[in-house]
Scaffold this active site. Structure first.
Site, PDB file in Angstrom:
ATOM      1  N   ASN A 215       0.825  -1.308  -0.213  1.00 35.88           N
ATOM      2  CA  ASN A 215       0.033   0.094  -0.104  1.00 35.88           C
ATOM      3  C   ASN A 215       0.840   1.122  -0.088  1.00 35.88           C
ATOM      4  O   ASN A 215       0.879   2.024  -0.991  1.00 35.88           O
ATOM      5  CB  ASN A 215      -0.946   0.092   1.362  1.00 35.88           C
ATOM      6  CG  ASN A 215      -1.709   0.980   1.149  1.00 35.88           C
ATOM      7  OD1 ASN A 215      -2.094   2.129   0.674  1.00 35.88           O
ATOM      8  ND2 ASN A 215      -2.989   0.980   1.818  1.00 35.88           N
ATOM      9  N   ASP A 216       1.530   1.679   1.115  1.00 35.06           N
ATOM     10  CA  ASP A 216       2.199   2.697   1.223  1.00 35.06           C
ATOM     11  C   ASP A 216       3.522   2.709   0.062  1.00 35.06           C
ATOM     12  O   ASP A 216       3.766   3.925  -0.211  1.00 35.06           O
ATOM     13  CB  ASP A 216       2.846   2.865   2.666  1.00 35.06           C
ATOM     14  CG  ASP A 216       1.733   2.931   3.471  1.00 35.06           C
ATOM     15  OD1 ASP A 216       0.780   3.709   3.510  1.00 35.06           O
ATOM     16  OD2 ASP A 216       2.107   2.942   4.818  1.00 35.06           O
TER      17      ASP A 216
END
Lengths: 523, 480
Positions: B408-409
């Site tokens: 995600n990040d």
């Protein structure tokens, strides 16, 4: 709800608003689909394929308009069709409400709801139902094909045994959806493509499609972009500059494709008679703005004109209809997305939610009221972003100056570090015994070697690196080995435990590293 | 018994072999040979030291080595590759504990030697280390005490820190940052107290000071790592790796053993570099990571437009069938779902169909530096299609399909586009430049940093919700 698609009444219109494929999807939403017999024939869908997709084929237009609660069409309704509309019925079609006020009033009077596919707001959520873009895309593609049809040479440059063929040079004016599609098609055929647009922010898109952006040298930075991603009219000075640029191009290019349109106005004249006169015989001008009067002086709508010097000017207005199968597939999908948004619960019940930006924007009559023009959408339109100012390239002198500055500061930092480090060592040497300093030298050198070696380790091997350093940090076992034979019982016990756990570390670490490394296989 | 000369020569050989062993990790093929250098180096070091002058207690040493070797072998055979981070953390704790024990013993020996010296002034026959201590001058003994303090402190922090890191990575301790009331003040207090104890000890206080010192350091290690979240574990584990090295080096000084010093310094600098690389990849500094948490934002985050559009297996499969080039970006979610072999099957099918398939690995993907590479290698993905961020970042623009699996990040465009984002400036994989991005994810939700990911709202992104392994397995039969 019963959704019905009649046969298009307009002359020469081959498209259809419902395809067997979109019908299947609509049925999943709980709707029932009807189609007038023969409606899809010209687009390549016969009645049987509709029946196979579960669509009821109706014998006449009258029966269809009577049975269907939602009528989906391509073109705006004609008078006869408008009279068939009834209260509570919904019509979804291209409508052009700004140009068709009489028809708008007529539809309002019937009490029907009309959703104009051309009024779908240009926000990212609504792109899937943006029928204007899908049609423009087809027009852009077809324009290049049409140009090729009228152009007596190859698009791509070739070197053959029979001689060298230069590539065709194509100029695309206006880089909207149609313009970009034309650029893409022409470049993939091998032509050299240049493009112009009054909105400088599209230059990136043009370049990404493989064309060269013609940049105007104009003080008041060319900027004709308006909210919604459409162009706005330009100043007379700007127009002069622009025409000058085109005049320069005229003698060079082989094919010109004009797509310049300004919403709610006649098309601007950009390719003047004298430019056509400058072009080489056999060159082609494709005017996609012919319906709105044309960008070229010589354009006559729906006709192919040949100028005195043998330049072909094509002013067809029905490009999407000329590719009826493709156009119907895309248009039917746009309609299907619109109906998906109108049926949020997927239960076959249409909920006309006037709070929804997209539905509100596209609705032009609702409950016997004219709802056009819509209020501005709550979400910002796409494409209004301003281009970033180009960063100035540093001159060689500036570059060298910044490099020397960086080098100097680096040197300064290193010298300071060394000086501080040296001073610390000196201080340490004052208090520490000589034997300690000898070990300390070994320590510092080992750190240096460690840094040098570890920087070269490949990133993908960082986990094995940790496992192997883990294993060798078990070297602490040596400390325990040196102590284990001590006379003191406590020391012996402590050392024995240390030997045990350090051995686990060493053996476990090395074996797991070997296991991991064996997994790395080359393809 | 071998003479001291033999032992020193062995130490030199071992040091060189260790350096070669680390240097060999620069590529996969050399590494397979290099690990043998390490093994031989270790064998030489232990064998010749054990046969050196003044060494006794073989009746205790040899059984311990055998038992340790058996346990180590079983551990290494059994461990799953997804459990590597836990194993590494657990092994670090052993080094830490051993360092504490050895340092304690060193002080006990020192006291014994001093006591004997005071009692009759006669030098009786001492064993190896005690004999060495007996030759030391008073100022050297003073330094020995400083080294003992350092060895105990670093070793003890490493021990409890690694135990907690192990617990967090194994899911036995809650992965969220937790701290006792008082937060870092408690740590600072404990550190000050430790310093006071160390000064007391140097001024001749009893052995109890060292016991207390170790207890305080145990507390610091525990509390420090408890305050760090699960996704920061790559930094923590490499930091502990570094500490275990420094602890070994400190013990080396205590024992006047150059081999321990050299090896400790190698391991210490290796861990330090790994931590530095990890921090750089998150655009955070080391102190920020260790003290925990993301800093506050500098302003409101940019508004996100659009919607998350989901897609089913059919859609993903048809896009893959049409694609010519595919890049897969795996993250910790792939390890959690044990999806690597499913991914490997998918890659094989795509490659058999003549498509170009590659992997893009962010330096902090997973819970250990290089973790993803090992998982993919285990699943028989050839290493030459697994590329680092810098190698592949410019290729996204020319790629047809990107599949993001459980990360995600590290693919968040806000890091580059939104200066107010908490992760602004962090280098990320530019997956959004590809023609199409499929995000394989359990459900809607944010990543470790707790910030929304604008990638999911982009026009060319489609969310493919579901368990990663099942999702990828569902694609397999649909590949042509």
């Amino acid at each position: 709800m019963k959704i019905g698609a009649p046969r298009e009444s307009a002359r020469g219109e081959a498209r259809v608003a419902l395809t067997p494929e979109s019908a299947k999807q609509l049925q999943k939403l709980g709707h029932e689909c009807l189609v007038e017999t023969g409606a899809g024939a010209e687009a390549g869908f016969n009645d049987d394929t509709y029946r196979e997709a579960g669509v009821t084929v109706v014998d006449s237009a009258a029966a269809l308009w009577r049975d269907a609660e939602v009528v989906i069409k391509v073109r705006e309704p004609n008078d006869e069709e408008a009279e068939r509309l009834r209260n509570g019925q919904t019509l979804i079609a291209f409508f052009w409400p700004a140009q068709n006020e009489a028809m708008l009033e007529k539809c309002r009077a019937t009490g029907a709801t009309v959703i104009a596919m051309d009024m779908v707001p240009r926000i990212s959520r609504a792109q899937k139902m943006d029928a204007l873009s899908s049609m423009a895309n087809i027009a852009g593609y077809r324009a290049v094909i049409e140009a090729g049809n009228n152009f007596g040479r190859f698009f791509t440059g070739q070197v053959t045994a029979a001689g060298k063929v230069p590539p065709a040079k194509v100029l695309v004016i206006g880089a909207g959806v149609a313009g970009l599609a034309a650029i893409g098609t022409a470049t993939s055929l091998g032509a050299v493509v240049r493009a112009f647009d009054v909105r400088p922010e599209v230059s990136e898109q043009i370049e990404s499609m493989g064309a060269e952006f013609l940049f105007l040298d104009f003080d008041n930075a060319q900027d004709g972009s308006e909210s919604g991603g459409y162009a706005s009219p330009s100043s007379p000075e700007f127009r002069e500059k622009q025409l000058e640029c085109f005049r320069e191009q005229a003698s060079d290019v082989d094919i010109v494709i004009t797509t310049a349109l300004i919403p709610g106005r006649p098309a601007p004249k950009l390719w003047l008679e004298d430019m056509v006169a400058l072009m080489k015989p056999g060159s082609v001008v494709i005017d996609l703005a012919a319906e709105k009067g044309g960008n070229c002086d010589l354009t006559r709508a729906d006709e192919r004109v040949v100028s005195d010097n043998g330049v072909v000017v094509v002013g067809y207005t029905d490009y999407p209809s000329r590719m009826a199968t493709q156009a119907s597939l895309l248009y039917a999908t746009n309609i299907r997305h619109m109906l998906t948004d109108l049926t949020p619960d997927k239960d076959g019940v249409i909920q006309h939610n006037m709070e929804d930006d997209v539905i509100r924007g596209a609705t032009v009559t609702h409950q016997s009221e004219i709802t056009f023009p819509p209020p501005p959408p709550k979400t910002r339109a796409i494409g209004a972003a301003k281009p970033k100012p180009k960063e100035k390239e540093a001159t060689p002198e500036e570059k060298r100056a910044s490099e020397t500055a960086a080098f100097k500061s680096q040197t300064k930092r290193q010298v300071t570090l060394l000086a501080v480090g040296g001073a610390l060592m000196l201080l340490l040497g004052q208090v520490a015994p000589a034997s300690f300093m000898q070990h300390f030298i070994v320590f510092v050198l080992a750190c240096f070697i460690g840094f040098q070696v570890i920087w070269k380790v490949s990133h993908s091997l960082h986990t094995p690196l940790m496992a192997v350093t883990n294993a060798i940090s078990g070297i602490i076992i040596l400390g325990a080995v040196l102590q284990i034979g001590s006379g003191s019982v406590i020391v012996s016990i402590l050392a024995a435990i240390s030997v045990l756990i350090a051995t686990i570390n060493i053996v476990g670490g090395f074996l797991v590293t070997r296991r991991m490394l064996a997994m790395f296989q080359k393809s | 018994m071998l003479s001291q000369g033999f032992v020193s020569a062995a130490a030199i050989a071992a040091s060189v072999l260790f350096i070669l062993s680390l240097g060999g990790l620069s590529n996969q093929e050399k590494a397979k040979r290099a690990v043998w250098y390490g093994i031989i180096g270790m064998a030489v070091a232990v064998f010749f030291t054990a046969l050196g002058p003044g060494i006794g207690g073989y009746w205790l040493m040899i059984p311990m080595i055998i038992i340790g070797a058996v346990i180590g072998t079983r551990l290494a055979r059994r461990v799953e590759m997804t459990e590597m981070p836990q194993l590494v953390a657990a092994l670090h704790s052993f080094v830490g504990l051993a360092a504490v024990f050895v340092a304690w013993s060193a002080d006990l020996e020192r006291r014994r030697v001093l006591a004997e010296r005071a009692a009759d002034g006669m030098m009786q026959e001492f064993s190896a280390f005690a004999a060495l201590v007996a030759t030391k001058a008073p100022d050297e003994l003073m330094f020995l005490q400083v080294e003992v303090v350092l060895g105990i402190f670093i070793g003890a922090v490493t021990f409890t820190g690694s135990v907690i890191a192990f617990g967090k990575l194994a899911g036995k301790v809650d992965g969220k940052p937790r701290q006792l009331p008082g937060g870092h003040l408690l740590n600072a207090g404990a550190a000050v107290l430790s310093l006071a104890l160390a000064i007391l000890y140097l001024n001749g206080a009893g052995f109890w000071t060292l016991l207390l010192l170790a207890l305080l350091a145990f507390f610091i290690g525990y509390h420090l790592i408890m305050g760090i979240g699960g996704a920061d574990m790559p930094v923590v584990v490499s930091m502990l790796n570094s500490y275990s090295g420094w602890a070994a080096a400190a013990i080396g000084f205590t024992l006047s053993n150059d081999l321990l010093i050299v090896t400790g310094a190698l391991v210490g600098s290796s861990g330090a570099i790994l931590s530095y690389i990890m921090c750089k990849a998150m655009n955070r500094n080391f102190v920020n990571v260790i003290l925990g948490g993301f800093g506050g934002t500098q302003g409101p985050a940019a508004e996100i437009e659009g919607e998350q559009i989901s897609i089913d297996a059919n859609g993903v499969a048809s896009a893959l069938n049409d694609a010519e080039s595919v890049i897969i970006v795996p993250g910790y979610g792939m390890a959690v779902a044990q999806a690597q072999s499913a991914v490997s099957d998918l890659v094989r099918k795509l490659r058999d169909a003549g498509k170009e398939v590659r992997f893009g690995i962010h330096p902090v993907a997973g819970r250990l530096p290089g973790h993803m590479n090992v998982l993919l290698a285990e699943a028989r993905v050839p290493y030459d299609i697994v590329l680092e961020m810098d190698e592949i970042n410019d290729d996204f623009a020319t790629t047809d399909v990107v599949i993001v699996i459980g990360s995600n990040d590290i693919v968040n465009p806000a890091a580059q586009e939104d200066p107010n984002s908490p992760i602004a400036g962090m280098p990320v994989l530019k997956v959004w430049e590809a023609k199409q991005v499929f995000i394989c994810k359990r459900g809607q939700g944010t990543g470790y940093s707790g910030i929304e990911n604008p990638l999911f709202f982009k026009d060319n992104s489609r969310m493919y919700y579901g368990d990663a392994r099942e999702s990828i397995n569902a694609l397999l039969p649909m590949m042509e």
